[in-house]
Design a protein around this motif. Structure first.
Motif, PDB file in Angstrom:
ATOM      1  N   ILE A 123       2.072   2.808  -3.281  1.00 23.71           N
ATOM      2  CA  ILE A 123       1.124   3.496  -4.172  1.00 23.71           C
ATOM      3  C   ILE A 123       1.424   5.000  -4.216  1.00 23.71           C
ATOM      4  O   ILE A 123       1.192   5.662  -5.227  1.00 23.71           O
ATOM      5  CB  ILE A 123      -0.321   3.216  -3.706  1.00 23.71           C
ATOM      6  CG1 ILE A 123      -0.645   1.731  -3.909  1.00 23.71           C
ATOM      7  CG2 ILE A 123      -1.333   4.080  -4.451  1.00 23.71           C
ATOM      8  CD1 ILE A 123      -1.870   1.253  -3.171  1.00 23.71           C
ATOM      9  N   ALA A 124       1.968   5.522  -3.130  1.00 24.21           N
ATOM     10  CA  ALA A 124       2.284   6.956  -3.077  1.00 24.21           C
ATOM     11  C   ALA A 124       3.324   7.351  -4.123  1.00 24.21           C
ATOM     12  O   ALA A 124       3.443   8.525  -4.476  1.00 24.21           O
ATOM     13  CB  ALA A 124       2.775   7.321  -1.679  1.00 24.21           C
TER      14      ALA A 124
ATOM     15  N   ILE B 200       0.813  -1.230   0.000  1.00 28.93           N
ATOM     16  CA  ILE B 200       0.000   0.000   0.000  1.00 28.93           C
ATOM     17  C   ILE B 200       0.851   1.286   0.000  1.00 28.93           C
ATOM     18  O   ILE B 200       0.595   2.190  -0.801  1.00 28.93           O
ATOM     19  CB  ILE B 200      -1.012  -0.013   1.170  1.00 28.93           C
ATOM     20  CG1 ILE B 200      -2.114  -1.046   0.898  1.00 28.93           C
ATOM     21  CG2 ILE B 200      -1.650   1.363   1.367  1.00 28.93           C
ATOM     22  CD1 ILE B 200      -3.126  -1.205   2.023  1.00 28.93           C
ATOM     23  N   PRO B 201       1.880   1.400   0.861  1.00 32.36           N
ATOM     24  CA  PRO B 201       2.669   2.654   0.842  1.00 32.36           C
ATOM     25  C   PRO B 201       3.332   2.936  -0.498  1.00 32.36           C
ATOM     26  O   PRO B 201       3.566   4.096  -0.844  1.00 32.36           O
ATOM     27  CB  PRO B 201       3.713   2.427   1.939  1.00 32.36           C
ATOM     28  CG  PRO B 201       3.102   1.409   2.843  1.00 32.36           C
ATOM     29  CD  PRO B 201       2.314   0.515   1.955  1.00 32.36           C
TER      30      PRO B 201
END
Lengths: 194, 41
Positions: free
Chosen positions: B11-12, B8-9
């Protein structure tokens, strides 16, 4: 749910039942996505808010979901209390019943909300103003929710009922992981917008 | 589940519109929520 769909996937016409259950999840997710997508498009045509507002609202909702899913605060369970009716396999037949179960689960909002973090999906849908992104988010949720039931039930050695019991016992661990995921998602969204 | 959580991180760092990145992050979260929902009886 695993206890209901499990025996159908483990014996008999397993492939058709598995495919129909996942197809139902996809259709259910897409249905909610389309309906909420229309709502967000209509809302955006009438009201205007800065795109950045989504960071604040999602941050608050995700923080609340983290606290509730991690049992740091006690919040009354949200949403409907119903589960998928177990009689559907008798009413519709096993294959159509599997599709109906998947569809019901994929709709996301018609059955009991398993984690508080699910609330973030409709909140994002309404605030995004994007029909396509709303459909994407709910399609992914519906597909995953149906596929994981089939995957867990089909790939397991123990009987589905025992497996369901095992999963229920590991529920608190899964909910804590979901809580951590809420926090990580909130951090990622802040990093994206700031 | 852990693999999605770790991803998820990342994605930044995707070169996209922030709204699209937010949607992808929420979609990744929805995968985790879908997996967690299997524990519901």
């Amino acid at each position: 749910m695993v206890a209901q769909i499990g025996p159908l996937v483990q014996v008999g016409d397993r492939f058709r039942i598995a495919v129909n259950h996942i197809a139902g999840g996809m259709a259910g997710g897409l249905t909610t996505g389309v309906l909420l997508g229309l709502v967000t498009v209509l809302l955006h045509a009438v009201l205007a808010w800065p795109r950045e507002a989504i960071v604040v609202v999602l941050g608050v909702v995700l923080a609340g979901a983290f606290a509730a899913d991690a049992s740091l605060v006690r919040i009354r369970p949200l949403g409907l209390r119903r589960q998928t009716p177990r009689t559907w396999s008798c009413s519709f037949g096993e294959v159509a019943g599997a599709f109906a179960w998947g569809f019901d689960l994929g709709l996301a909002l018609t059955t009991r909300l398993t984690t508080y973090a699910v609330v973030v999906l409709p909140v994002f849908a309404v605030l995004s103003g994007s029909f396509a992104l709303t459909c994407l988010v709910f399609f992914v949720y519906g597909t995953t929710r149906a596929a994981v039931v089939v995957g867990v039930a089909a790939g397991s050695k123990p009987a589905a009922l025992d497996l369901s019991r095992e999963l229920s016992e590991s529920q608190s661990t899964l909910f804590r992981l979901a809580a951590v995921a809420s926090l990580v998602t909130a951090g990622t969204i802040f990093a994206v917008w700031l | 589940m852990l693999a999605v959580l770790v991803a998820i991180p990342a994605i930044a760092y995707l070169p996209h519109d922030p709204m699209v990145q937010t949607a992808v992050a929420i979609a990744a979260l929805s995968v985790i929520l879908g997996l967690a929902s299997a524990s519901s009886p």
